[in-house]
Write a protein that holds these residues in place. Structure first.
Motif: not given
Length: 159
Positions: A73-89
């Motif tokens: 869950r922690a890794i998912q939250a970190k990945l979601n934060e990266i997605i939200l702050t990047s140009h990823a979809e």
């Protein structure tokens, strides 16, 4: 109670993963095996190791699963934060909740897009390499003081 078990699970999983614990378990098995002739390899002698290992395994499954679930869950939250702050979809946020078939088809789509992007990137890279000096050469020309200041990290806020 939840926090107490989470803390306990974290400590036990850290403790159980240490090499010294493996060595202690191995020593216990060797001592048990060495005592076999003394106990004439009786059913009680066999029952001791079977019962002990079964109980430990049964309990460790729940402890380690708890720790692994929290880590995931922690890794998912970190990945979601990266997605939200990047140009990823943003459509990739929450895909861990999809079923197996949906994940498989999404994986195929991403692989196909990556392959297409890779071919385009390879073309752009070879064109750029012909037209511009290497990044290493550019880095050597730049002054050291030209580094950008580090961005201040913002704390994660609960919603």
């Amino acid at each position: 109670m939840k926090h107490l078990f989470a803390h306990f699970a974290t400590k036990v999983s850290e403790w159980a993963g240490k090499p010294v614990i493996f060595i202690l378990a191995l020593i216990a098995v060797v001592i048990w095996a060495a005592l076999g002739p003394f106990f004439d390899y009786s059913e009680t002698w066999q029952l001791v190791i079977n019962t002990g290992t079964t109980i430990i395994t049964f309990l460790m499954v729940f402890v380690l699963q708890n720790a692994q679930t929290r880590d995931t869950r922690a890794i998912q939250a970190k990945l979601n934060e990266i997605i939200l702050t990047s140009h990823a979809e943003n459509r990739f946020i929450g895909i861990e909740n999809l079923d197996e078939e949906e994940l498989k088809s999404l994986d195929e789509l991403v692989a196909k897009a990556a392959k297409g992007r890779g071919e385009r990137e390879a073309c752009r890279t070879s064109e750029a390499a012909d037209a511009a000096p290497s990044k290493k050469a550019e880095a050597r020309k730049r002054p050291v003081a030209a580094k950008a200041p580090k961005q201040e990290q913002r704390p994660l806020q609960k919603s």
